[in-house]
Scaffold this active site. Structure first.
Site, PDB file in Angstrom:
ATOM      1  N   LYS A   1       0.164  12.809-112.719  1.00 18.36           N
ATOM      2  CA  LYS A   1       1.272  13.748-112.586  1.00 18.36           C
ATOM      3  C   LYS A   1       1.696  13.931-111.124  1.00 18.36           C
ATOM      4  CE  LYS A   1       1.042  15.304-117.009  1.00 18.36           C
ATOM      5  NZ  LYS A   1      -0.126  14.679-117.632  1.00 18.36           N
TER       6      LYS A   1
HETATM    7  C1  LIG Z   1      -0.329  14.239-118.956  1.00 17.71           C
HETATM    8  C2  LIG Z   1      -1.476  13.335-119.200  1.00 17.71           C
HETATM    9  C3  LIG Z   1      -1.433  12.349-120.185  1.00 17.71           C
HETATM   10  C4  LIG Z   1      -0.267  12.203-121.125  1.00 17.71           C
HETATM   11  O1  LIG Z   1       0.910  11.812-120.450  1.00 17.71           O
HETATM   12  P1  LIG Z   1       2.326  12.004-121.157  1.00 17.71           P
HETATM   13  O2  LIG Z   1       3.327  11.636-120.122  1.00 17.71           O
HETATM   14  O3  LIG Z   1       2.397  13.467-121.529  1.00 17.71           O
HETATM   15  O4  LIG Z   1       2.356  11.140-122.347  1.00 17.71           O
HETATM   16  C5  LIG Z   1      -2.519  11.482-120.301  1.00 17.71           C
HETATM   17  N1  LIG Z   1      -3.581  11.606-119.500  1.00 17.71           N
HETATM   18  C6  LIG Z   1      -3.657  12.555-118.549  1.00 17.71           C
HETATM   19  C7  LIG Z   1      -4.880  12.635-117.712  1.00 17.71           C
HETATM   20  C8  LIG Z   1      -2.620  13.452-118.361  1.00 17.71           C
HETATM   21  O5  LIG Z   1      -2.694  14.388-117.407  1.00 17.71           O
END
Ligand SMILES: *Cc1c(COP(=O)(O)O)cnc(C)c1O
Length: 462
Positions: free
Chosen positions: A112
Protein backbone atom coordinates in the site's frame (compact mmCIF):
# COMPACT_ATOMS: atom_id res chain seq x y z
CA UNK A 1 -7.08 13.04 -19.82
CA UNK A 2 -10.63 12.49 -18.55
CA UNK A 3 -12.07 9.98 -16.13
CA UNK A 4 -15.54 8.45 -16.35
CA UNK A 5 -17.61 6.67 -13.71
CA UNK A 6 -18.24 2.93 -13.95
CA UNK A 7 -21.93 3.67 -13.43
CA UNK A 8 -22.07 6.21 -16.22
CA UNK A 9 -24.02 8.93 -14.41
CA UNK A 10 -21.40 11.15 -12.76
CA UNK A 11 -19.62 14.06 -14.45
CA UNK A 12 -16.32 13.33 -16.18
CA UNK A 13 -13.36 14.63 -14.18
CA UNK A 14 -9.72 15.41 -14.79
CA UNK A 15 -6.97 13.57 -12.92
CA UNK A 16 -6.70 15.95 -9.96
CA UNK A 17 -10.44 16.02 -9.30
CA UNK A 18 -10.73 12.24 -9.68
CA UNK A 19 -7.90 11.83 -7.16
CA UNK A 20 -9.31 14.37 -4.70
CA UNK A 21 -12.80 12.85 -4.87
CA UNK A 22 -12.23 9.11 -4.78
CA UNK A 23 -15.77 7.80 -5.18
CA UNK A 24 -17.93 9.15 -8.02
CA UNK A 25 -21.20 10.83 -7.04
CA UNK A 26 -23.29 8.12 -8.74
CA UNK A 27 -21.67 5.52 -6.46
CA UNK A 28 -19.32 4.33 -9.21
CA UNK A 29 -15.54 4.35 -9.52
CA UNK A 30 -13.49 6.53 -11.85
CA UNK A 31 -11.63 4.91 -14.76
CA UNK A 32 -9.78 6.55 -17.66
CA UNK A 33 -12.04 7.48 -20.57
CA UNK A 34 -9.40 5.75 -22.73
CA UNK A 35 -6.31 3.87 -21.54
CA UNK A 36 -3.10 5.39 -22.98
CA UNK A 37 -1.06 2.93 -25.05
CA UNK A 38 2.59 2.11 -24.56
CA UNK A 39 4.08 0.68 -27.77
CA UNK A 40 6.65 -2.16 -27.55
CA UNK A 41 9.56 0.21 -28.25
CA UNK A 42 8.57 2.42 -25.31
CA UNK A 43 8.29 -0.65 -23.06
CA UNK A 44 11.69 -1.90 -24.25
CA UNK A 45 13.16 1.50 -23.41
CA UNK A 46 12.24 1.00 -19.72
CA UNK A 47 14.91 -1.67 -19.43
CA UNK A 48 17.68 -0.62 -17.06
CA UNK A 49 15.89 2.50 -15.78
CA UNK A 50 15.42 3.19 -12.06
CA UNK A 51 12.03 2.45 -10.51
CA UNK A 52 11.41 6.21 -10.31
CA UNK A 53 12.10 6.71 -14.02
CA UNK A 54 9.80 3.82 -14.93
CA UNK A 55 7.11 5.36 -12.71
CA UNK A 56 7.39 8.70 -14.47
CA UNK A 57 7.10 7.20 -17.96
CA UNK A 58 4.22 4.85 -17.09
CA UNK A 59 2.10 7.36 -15.16
CA UNK A 60 2.74 10.58 -17.08
CA UNK A 61 0.14 10.06 -19.86
CA UNK A 62 -2.63 9.48 -17.29
CA UNK A 63 -2.18 12.84 -15.61
CA UNK A 64 -2.88 15.10 -18.58
CA UNK A 65 -1.89 18.62 -17.60
CA UNK A 66 -2.71 18.14 -13.90
CA UNK A 67 0.96 18.36 -12.91
CA UNK A 68 4.06 19.35 -14.82
CA UNK A 69 6.60 16.66 -15.57
CA UNK A 70 8.96 18.25 -13.02
CA UNK A 71 6.23 18.24 -10.30
CA UNK A 72 5.43 14.59 -10.96
CA UNK A 73 9.11 13.63 -10.98
CA UNK A 74 9.62 15.43 -7.66
CA UNK A 75 6.61 13.69 -6.07
CA UNK A 76 7.84 10.29 -7.27
CA UNK A 77 11.38 10.85 -6.02
CA UNK A 78 10.32 11.92 -2.53
CA UNK A 79 7.62 9.23 -2.32
CA UNK A 80 10.07 6.37 -2.74
CA UNK A 81 13.12 7.90 -1.05
CA UNK A 82 12.11 6.34 2.28
CA UNK A 83 11.97 2.79 0.92
CA UNK A 84 14.50 0.43 2.43
CA UNK A 85 15.59 -1.18 -0.87
CA UNK A 86 17.25 0.68 -3.77
CA UNK A 87 15.27 -1.30 -6.34
CA UNK A 88 12.03 -0.32 -4.47
CA UNK A 89 10.30 -3.46 -5.82
CA UNK A 90 13.02 -6.13 -6.06
CA UNK A 91 12.40 -9.48 -7.78
CA UNK A 92 13.59 -12.70 -6.16
CA UNK A 93 13.60 -16.11 -7.78
CA UNK A 94 11.75 -18.84 -5.85
CA UNK A 95 12.01 -21.69 -8.36
CA UNK A 96 12.55 -22.16 -12.10
CA UNK A 97 10.01 -19.91 -13.78
CA UNK A 98 8.61 -18.53 -10.50
CA UNK A 99 9.57 -15.14 -9.07
CA UNK A 100 8.55 -13.14 -6.02
CA UNK A 101 8.04 -9.38 -6.37
CA UNK A 102 8.81 -7.89 -2.95
CA UNK A 103 6.49 -4.95 -2.39
CA UNK A 104 7.08 -4.54 1.34
CA UNK A 105 10.14 -2.30 1.63
CA UNK A 106 8.11 0.88 2.24
CA UNK A 107 7.62 2.58 5.62
CA UNK A 108 4.60 0.49 6.75
CA UNK A 109 5.83 -2.80 5.28
CA UNK A 110 3.02 -3.48 2.79
CA UNK A 111 2.51 -2.71 -0.91
CA UNK A 112 0.00 0.00 0.00
CA UNK A 113 2.96 2.36 0.56
CA UNK A 114 3.69 2.45 -3.18
CA UNK A 115 0.46 4.28 -3.90
CA UNK A 116 -0.15 6.04 -0.61
CA UNK A 117 3.27 7.70 -0.35
CA UNK A 118 2.81 9.05 -3.86
CA UNK A 119 -0.75 10.32 -3.53
CA UNK A 120 0.20 11.93 -0.22
CA UNK A 121 2.66 14.09 -2.17
CA UNK A 122 0.32 14.73 -5.11
CA UNK A 123 -2.58 15.71 -2.86
CA UNK A 124 -0.34 18.01 -0.86
CA UNK A 125 0.72 19.75 -4.07
CA UNK A 126 -2.91 20.09 -5.20
CA UNK A 127 -4.00 21.47 -1.80
CA UNK A 128 -1.21 24.02 -1.71
CA UNK A 129 -2.41 25.28 -5.05
CA UNK A 130 -6.08 25.52 -4.11
CA UNK A 131 -5.84 26.43 -0.42
CA UNK A 132 -8.55 23.85 0.30
CA UNK A 133 -8.73 21.64 3.36
CA UNK A 134 -9.83 18.00 3.16
CA UNK A 135 -10.91 15.15 5.38
CA UNK A 136 -9.58 11.77 4.45
CA UNK A 137 -11.74 8.88 5.55
CA UNK A 138 -10.79 5.31 4.91
CA UNK A 139 -11.75 1.81 5.91
CA UNK A 140 -8.95 -0.64 6.38
CA UNK A 141 -8.49 -4.35 6.75
CA UNK A 142 -5.16 -3.34 8.28
CA UNK A 143 -2.63 -2.09 5.77
CA UNK A 144 -4.36 0.76 3.93
CA UNK A 145 -4.94 2.57 7.21
CA UNK A 146 -1.35 2.51 8.37
CA UNK A 147 -0.10 3.48 4.90
CA UNK A 148 -2.56 6.41 4.77
CA UNK A 149 -1.66 7.61 8.25
CA UNK A 150 2.04 7.38 7.44
CA UNK A 151 1.51 9.39 4.23
CA UNK A 152 -0.66 12.16 5.74
CA UNK A 153 0.41 12.48 9.40
CA UNK A 154 1.16 16.06 10.37
CA UNK A 155 0.22 17.58 6.98
CA UNK A 156 -1.51 20.96 7.14
CA UNK A 157 -5.08 21.16 5.76
CA UNK A 158 -5.69 17.41 6.14
CA UNK A 159 -7.38 15.28 8.80
CA UNK A 160 -7.16 11.48 8.50
CA UNK A 161 -9.84 9.20 9.95
CA UNK A 162 -9.30 5.47 9.64
CA UNK A 163 -11.93 2.87 10.53
CA UNK A 164 -10.62 -0.59 11.32
CA UNK A 165 -12.51 -3.69 12.49
CA UNK A 166 -11.90 -4.00 16.20
CA UNK A 167 -9.97 -7.14 17.10
CA UNK A 168 -9.61 -8.31 13.50
CA UNK A 169 -6.20 -6.91 12.59
CA UNK A 170 -2.73 -7.87 13.74
CA UNK A 171 -1.12 -6.06 16.67
CA UNK A 172 1.59 -4.59 14.43
CA UNK A 173 -1.07 -3.28 12.04
CA UNK A 174 -3.03 -1.74 14.93
CA UNK A 175 0.01 -0.15 16.54
CA UNK A 176 1.09 1.41 13.26
CA UNK A 177 -2.24 3.28 13.25
CA UNK A 178 -2.61 4.06 16.95
CA UNK A 179 0.91 5.22 17.85
CA UNK A 180 1.41 8.29 15.58
CA UNK A 181 1.04 11.28 17.93
CA UNK A 182 0.03 13.94 15.36
CA UNK A 183 -3.30 15.65 16.15
CA UNK A 184 -4.59 15.19 12.58
CA UNK A 185 -4.55 11.38 12.92
CA UNK A 186 -7.76 9.72 14.17
CA UNK A 187 -7.84 5.91 14.47
CA UNK A 188 -11.31 4.43 15.00
CA UNK A 189 -11.84 0.87 16.24
CA UNK A 190 -15.27 -0.02 14.86
CA UNK A 191 -17.47 -2.74 16.32
CA UNK A 192 -17.88 -4.73 13.10
CA UNK A 193 -15.95 -6.47 10.33
CA UNK A 194 -14.07 -4.86 7.42
CA UNK A 195 -17.15 -4.90 5.18
CA UNK A 196 -19.00 -2.87 7.86
CA UNK A 197 -16.13 -0.35 7.94
CA UNK A 198 -16.19 -0.08 4.17
CA UNK A 199 -19.99 0.24 4.10
CA UNK A 200 -19.99 3.12 6.63
CA UNK A 201 -17.33 4.94 4.61
CA UNK A 202 -19.48 4.55 1.50
CA UNK A 203 -22.51 5.81 3.47
CA UNK A 204 -20.59 8.93 4.48
CA UNK A 205 -19.73 9.54 0.84
CA UNK A 206 -23.34 9.13 -0.17
CA UNK A 207 -24.42 11.70 2.45
CA UNK A 208 -23.69 14.62 0.11
CA UNK A 209 -24.36 17.32 2.74
CA UNK A 210 -21.81 15.75 5.07
CA UNK A 211 -19.43 15.00 2.20
CA UNK A 212 -19.35 18.61 1.04
CA UNK A 213 -19.30 20.09 4.55
CA UNK A 214 -16.13 18.25 5.59
CA UNK A 215 -14.42 18.01 2.17
CA UNK A 216 -14.46 14.23 2.16
CA UNK A 217 -11.74 12.45 0.21
CA UNK A 218 -11.30 8.69 -0.18
CA UNK A 219 -7.86 7.17 -0.28
CA UNK A 220 -9.13 3.59 -0.27
CA UNK A 221 -8.13 1.42 -3.17
CA UNK A 222 -11.13 2.78 -5.09
CA UNK A 223 -9.10 5.97 -5.59
CA UNK A 224 -7.94 5.96 -9.19
CA UNK A 225 -4.56 7.50 -8.33
CA UNK A 226 -3.77 4.49 -6.14
CA UNK A 227 -4.54 2.04 -8.92
CA UNK A 228 -2.37 4.05 -11.28
CA UNK A 229 0.64 4.08 -8.92
CA UNK A 230 0.41 0.30 -8.67
CA UNK A 231 0.63 -0.29 -12.43
CA UNK A 232 4.29 0.73 -12.28
CA UNK A 233 5.69 -2.38 -10.62
CA UNK A 234 3.99 -4.62 -13.19
CA UNK A 235 6.10 -2.84 -15.79
CA UNK A 236 9.34 -2.91 -13.80
CA UNK A 237 8.97 -6.63 -13.07
CA UNK A 238 7.86 -7.65 -16.57
CA UNK A 239 10.64 -5.69 -18.24
CA UNK A 240 13.21 -7.27 -15.91
CA UNK A 241 11.95 -10.67 -17.12
CA UNK A 242 12.09 -9.86 -20.81
CA UNK A 243 9.01 -7.82 -21.75
CA UNK A 244 8.04 -6.68 -24.33
CA UNK A 245 9.81 -9.59 -26.09
CA UNK A 246 8.59 -12.24 -23.62
CA UNK A 247 5.17 -12.37 -21.94
CA UNK A 248 4.83 -12.85 -18.18
CA UNK A 249 2.05 -13.92 -15.82
CA UNK A 250 1.27 -12.50 -12.39
CA UNK A 251 -0.42 -13.97 -9.33
CA UNK A 252 -1.85 -11.40 -6.95
CA UNK A 253 -3.08 -11.99 -3.37
CA UNK A 254 -6.44 -10.26 -3.70
CA UNK A 255 -9.01 -8.62 -1.46
CA UNK A 256 -10.44 -5.38 -2.77
CA UNK A 257 -9.13 -6.07 -6.31
CA UNK A 258 -7.15 -2.82 -6.50
CA UNK A 259 -3.72 -4.35 -6.89
CA UNK A 260 -4.69 -6.87 -9.56
CA UNK A 261 -6.79 -4.32 -11.41
CA UNK A 262 -3.63 -2.20 -11.70
CA UNK A 263 -2.16 -5.22 -13.52
CA UNK A 264 -5.05 -5.22 -15.96
CA UNK A 265 -4.40 -1.53 -16.70
CA UNK A 266 -0.76 -2.35 -17.43
CA UNK A 267 -2.04 -5.09 -19.75
CA UNK A 268 -4.46 -2.70 -21.48
CA UNK A 269 -1.57 -0.27 -22.01
CA UNK A 270 0.23 -2.96 -23.99
CA UNK A 271 2.37 -4.81 -21.45
CA UNK A 272 2.36 -8.48 -22.54
CA UNK A 273 0.71 -10.04 -19.48
CA UNK A 274 -0.47 -13.49 -20.43
CA UNK A 275 -2.64 -13.96 -17.34
CA UNK A 276 -3.50 -12.30 -14.06
CA UNK A 277 -4.22 -14.93 -11.43
CA UNK A 278 -6.52 -13.87 -8.58
CA UNK A 279 -5.39 -15.57 -5.36
CA UNK A 280 -7.94 -15.61 -2.53
CA UNK A 281 -7.95 -17.06 0.97
CA UNK A 282 -11.02 -18.87 2.32
CA UNK A 283 -12.98 -15.65 1.64
CA UNK A 284 -13.16 -16.73 -1.95
CA UNK A 285 -16.00 -14.80 -3.56
CA UNK A 286 -13.79 -13.81 -6.50
CA UNK A 287 -12.58 -17.36 -7.08
CA UNK A 288 -16.17 -18.63 -6.97
CA UNK A 289 -17.17 -15.89 -9.41
CA UNK A 290 -14.51 -16.88 -11.93
CA UNK A 291 -15.24 -20.59 -11.46
CA UNK A 292 -19.05 -20.54 -11.62
CA UNK A 293 -20.13 -17.20 -13.06
CA UNK A 294 -22.06 -16.16 -9.98
CA UNK A 295 -20.96 -13.33 -7.69
CA UNK A 296 -22.55 -14.08 -4.31
CA UNK A 297 -21.73 -12.65 -0.87
CA UNK A 298 -21.10 -14.94 2.07
CA UNK A 299 -20.22 -14.02 5.64
CA UNK A 300 -16.60 -13.01 6.17
CA UNK A 301 -14.59 -15.73 7.83
CA UNK A 302 -11.51 -14.41 9.72
CA UNK A 303 -8.24 -15.91 8.46
CA UNK A 304 -4.49 -15.68 9.05
CA UNK A 305 -4.32 -13.33 6.03
CA UNK A 306 -6.65 -10.63 7.44
CA UNK A 307 -5.98 -7.99 4.77
CA UNK A 308 -7.83 -10.28 2.35
CA UNK A 309 -10.82 -11.02 4.62
CA UNK A 310 -13.26 -9.31 2.31
CA UNK A 311 -16.47 -10.21 0.50
CA UNK A 312 -17.40 -6.86 -1.02
CA UNK A 313 -14.47 -6.41 -3.39
CA UNK A 314 -14.89 -2.80 -4.49
CA UNK A 315 -12.55 -2.63 -7.45
CA UNK A 316 -14.10 -5.69 -9.05
CA UNK A 317 -16.64 -3.17 -10.31
CA UNK A 318 -13.94 -1.77 -12.58
CA UNK A 319 -13.26 -5.23 -14.05
CA UNK A 320 -17.00 -5.71 -14.59
CA UNK A 321 -17.18 -2.36 -16.36
CA UNK A 322 -14.49 -3.53 -18.77
CA UNK A 323 -16.10 -6.96 -19.21
CA UNK A 324 -19.50 -5.33 -19.87
CA UNK A 325 -18.08 -3.25 -22.72
CA UNK A 326 -18.09 -0.16 -20.50
CA UNK A 327 -21.86 0.05 -20.15
CA UNK A 328 -22.42 2.03 -16.96
CA UNK A 329 -26.13 1.22 -16.74
CA UNK A 330 -25.39 -2.52 -16.77
CA UNK A 331 -22.81 -2.11 -14.00
CA UNK A 332 -25.22 -0.02 -11.92
CA UNK A 333 -27.91 -2.71 -12.24
CA UNK A 334 -25.56 -5.47 -11.05
CA UNK A 335 -24.31 -3.35 -8.15
CA UNK A 336 -27.93 -2.74 -7.19
CA UNK A 337 -28.53 -6.50 -7.11
CA UNK A 338 -25.41 -6.97 -4.99
CA UNK A 339 -26.74 -4.51 -2.44
CA UNK A 340 -30.36 -5.66 -2.35
CA UNK A 341 -30.07 -9.38 -3.12
CA UNK A 342 -26.52 -10.17 -1.99
CA UNK A 343 -25.28 -11.15 -5.42
CA UNK A 344 -25.86 -11.60 -9.13
CA UNK A 345 -25.27 -13.95 -12.05
CA UNK A 346 -22.77 -12.66 -14.58
CA UNK A 347 -24.59 -11.68 -17.77
CA UNK A 348 -23.99 -13.57 -21.04
CA UNK A 349 -20.44 -13.17 -22.31
CA UNK A 350 -19.14 -11.47 -19.16
CA UNK A 351 -17.55 -14.56 -17.65
CA UNK A 352 -15.71 -15.27 -20.93
CA UNK A 353 -14.51 -11.66 -21.05
CA UNK A 354 -13.19 -11.91 -17.48
CA UNK A 355 -11.54 -15.27 -18.13
CA UNK A 356 -9.68 -13.80 -21.10
CA UNK A 357 -7.71 -11.70 -18.60
CA UNK A 358 -8.02 -13.39 -15.21
CA UNK A 359 -7.61 -16.87 -13.77
CA UNK A 360 -8.19 -17.66 -10.10
CA UNK A 361 -7.40 -19.95 -7.22
CA UNK A 362 -7.97 -20.28 -3.48
CA UNK A 363 -5.70 -21.29 -0.62
CA UNK A 364 -7.16 -22.74 2.57
CA UNK A 365 -5.71 -21.87 5.98
CA UNK A 366 -3.82 -25.19 6.05
CA UNK A 367 -2.43 -24.69 2.55
CA UNK A 368 -1.33 -21.15 3.43
CA UNK A 369 0.51 -22.32 6.56
CA UNK A 370 2.09 -25.22 4.67
CA UNK A 371 3.26 -22.83 1.92
CA UNK A 372 5.01 -20.59 4.48
CA UNK A 373 6.81 -23.64 5.91
CA UNK A 374 7.67 -25.20 2.53
CA UNK A 375 8.91 -21.97 0.96
CA UNK A 376 11.12 -21.29 3.95
CA UNK A 377 12.51 -24.82 3.85
CA UNK A 378 13.27 -24.77 0.12
CA UNK A 379 14.35 -21.14 -0.44
CA UNK A 380 15.02 -19.55 2.97
CA UNK A 381 12.37 -16.91 2.18
CA UNK A 382 9.92 -16.02 4.95
CA UNK A 383 6.51 -15.22 3.42
CA UNK A 384 3.77 -13.21 5.09
CA UNK A 385 0.47 -15.16 5.03
CA UNK A 386 -0.96 -13.03 2.17
CA UNK A 387 2.08 -13.59 0.01
CA UNK A 388 1.84 -17.29 0.90
CA UNK A 389 -1.73 -17.42 -0.44
CA UNK A 390 -0.28 -16.00 -3.64
CA UNK A 391 2.60 -18.46 -3.85
CA UNK A 392 0.29 -21.41 -3.15
CA UNK A 393 -2.13 -20.41 -5.93
CA UNK A 394 0.70 -19.50 -8.32
CA UNK A 395 2.25 -22.95 -7.94
CA UNK A 396 -0.95 -24.40 -9.38
CA UNK A 397 -0.76 -22.01 -12.35
CA UNK A 398 2.88 -22.32 -13.43
CA UNK A 399 3.21 -22.65 -17.20
CA UNK A 400 5.38 -21.74 -20.13
CA UNK A 401 5.77 -18.05 -19.27
CA UNK A 402 7.52 -16.76 -16.14
CA UNK A 403 5.18 -16.35 -13.16
CA UNK A 404 5.59 -13.40 -10.80
CA UNK A 405 3.84 -13.62 -7.43
CA UNK A 406 3.34 -10.35 -5.61
CA UNK A 407 4.64 -10.41 -2.01
CA UNK A 408 2.25 -7.89 -0.53
CA UNK A 409 3.54 -7.52 3.04
CA UNK A 410 6.63 -8.06 5.16
CA UNK A 411 6.53 -11.22 7.29
CA UNK A 412 7.18 -9.16 10.46
CA UNK A 413 3.80 -7.51 10.00
CA UNK A 414 2.12 -10.90 10.63
CA UNK A 415 4.58 -12.61 12.97
CA UNK A 416 2.13 -15.04 14.61
CA UNK A 417 1.34 -16.86 11.37
CA UNK A 418 5.01 -17.03 10.48
CA UNK A 419 6.03 -18.38 13.90
CA UNK A 420 3.27 -20.97 13.78
CA UNK A 421 4.54 -22.32 10.44
CA UNK A 422 8.31 -22.01 10.80
CA UNK A 423 9.14 -21.46 14.48
CA UNK A 424 10.89 -18.24 13.44
CA UNK A 425 9.74 -14.82 14.67
CA UNK A 426 10.61 -12.32 11.90
CA UNK A 427 12.12 -9.13 13.33
CA UNK A 428 10.69 -5.68 12.64
CA UNK A 429 13.07 -3.44 10.68
CA UNK A 430 15.10 -0.98 12.79
CA UNK A 431 12.85 2.06 12.20
CA UNK A 432 10.02 0.21 13.92
CA UNK A 433 11.88 -1.70 16.59
CA UNK A 434 10.24 0.23 19.47
CA UNK A 435 6.68 -0.06 18.05
CA UNK A 436 5.51 -2.15 21.00
CA UNK A 437 6.72 0.44 23.51
CA UNK A 438 4.97 3.47 21.97
CA UNK A 439 1.70 4.70 23.60
CA UNK A 440 -1.52 3.93 21.68
CA UNK A 441 -4.41 6.30 20.98
CA UNK A 442 -7.73 5.25 19.41
CA UNK A 443 -11.48 5.80 19.72
CA UNK A 444 -13.90 2.87 19.99
CA UNK A 445 -17.15 3.54 18.12
CA UNK A 446 -20.27 1.50 17.29
CA UNK A 447 -21.20 0.57 13.70
CA UNK A 448 -23.53 3.57 13.37
CA UNK A 449 -23.41 6.27 10.69
CA UNK A 450 -24.75 9.14 12.82
CA UNK A 451 -22.25 8.51 15.61
CA UNK A 452 -19.39 8.38 13.13
CA UNK A 453 -20.37 11.59 11.36
CA UNK A 454 -20.73 13.42 14.69
CA UNK A 455 -17.30 12.23 15.73
CA UNK A 456 -15.72 13.46 12.48
CA UNK A 457 -17.40 16.88 12.75
CA UNK A 458 -16.29 17.30 16.38
CA UNK A 459 -12.69 16.34 15.72
CA UNK A 460 -12.40 18.64 12.70
CA UNK A 461 -13.83 21.56 14.67
CA UNK A 462 -11.39 20.95 17.52
C1 LIG B 1 -4.45 -4.79 0.81
C2 LIG B 1 -3.72 -6.07 0.85
C3 LIG B 1 -4.04 -7.12 -0.01
C4 LIG B 1 -5.19 -7.05 -0.97
O1 LIG B 1 -5.00 -6.07 -1.97
P1 LIG B 1 -6.24 -5.54 -2.81
O2 LIG B 1 -5.71 -4.44 -3.64
O3 LIG B 1 -7.25 -5.06 -1.79
O4 LIG B 1 -6.77 -6.67 -3.59
C5 LIG B 1 -3.25 -8.27 0.03
N1 LIG B 1 -2.23 -8.38 0.89
C6 LIG B 1 -1.91 -7.39 1.74
C7 LIG B 1 -0.78 -7.59 2.68
C8 LIG B 1 -2.63 -6.21 1.76
O5 LIG B 1 -2.31 -5.22 2.61
Amino acid sequence: MNYVSTRGRAPQLGFTEAMMTGLARDGGLYVPAAVPQMPPAAIAALSGLSYEEVALRVMRPFLGDAFTEAELAEAITTAYAGFAHPARAPLKQLAPGHFLLELFHGPTLAFKDFAMQLIGRLMQAALQRSGRRITIIGATSGDTGSAAIEAFRGLPNVDVFILFPEGRISEVQRRQMTTPAEANVHAIALKGDFDACQARVKDMFNDFAFRDAVGLTAVNSINWARVLAQTVYYFSAAVALGAPHRPVAFTVPTGNFGDIYAGSIARSMGLPIERLVIATNQNDILHRTLAAGEHRLEPVSPSISPSMDIQVSSNFERALFDALNREGAAVAALMGDLKTAGGFELPQGTLQALRAVYASGRASEEETAATIARTHATTGELLCPHSAVGVCVAEAHLGAVPMVTLATAHPAKFPDAVVASTGIRPALPPHMADLHARPERMTHLPDDLGTLEDFVRERIAA
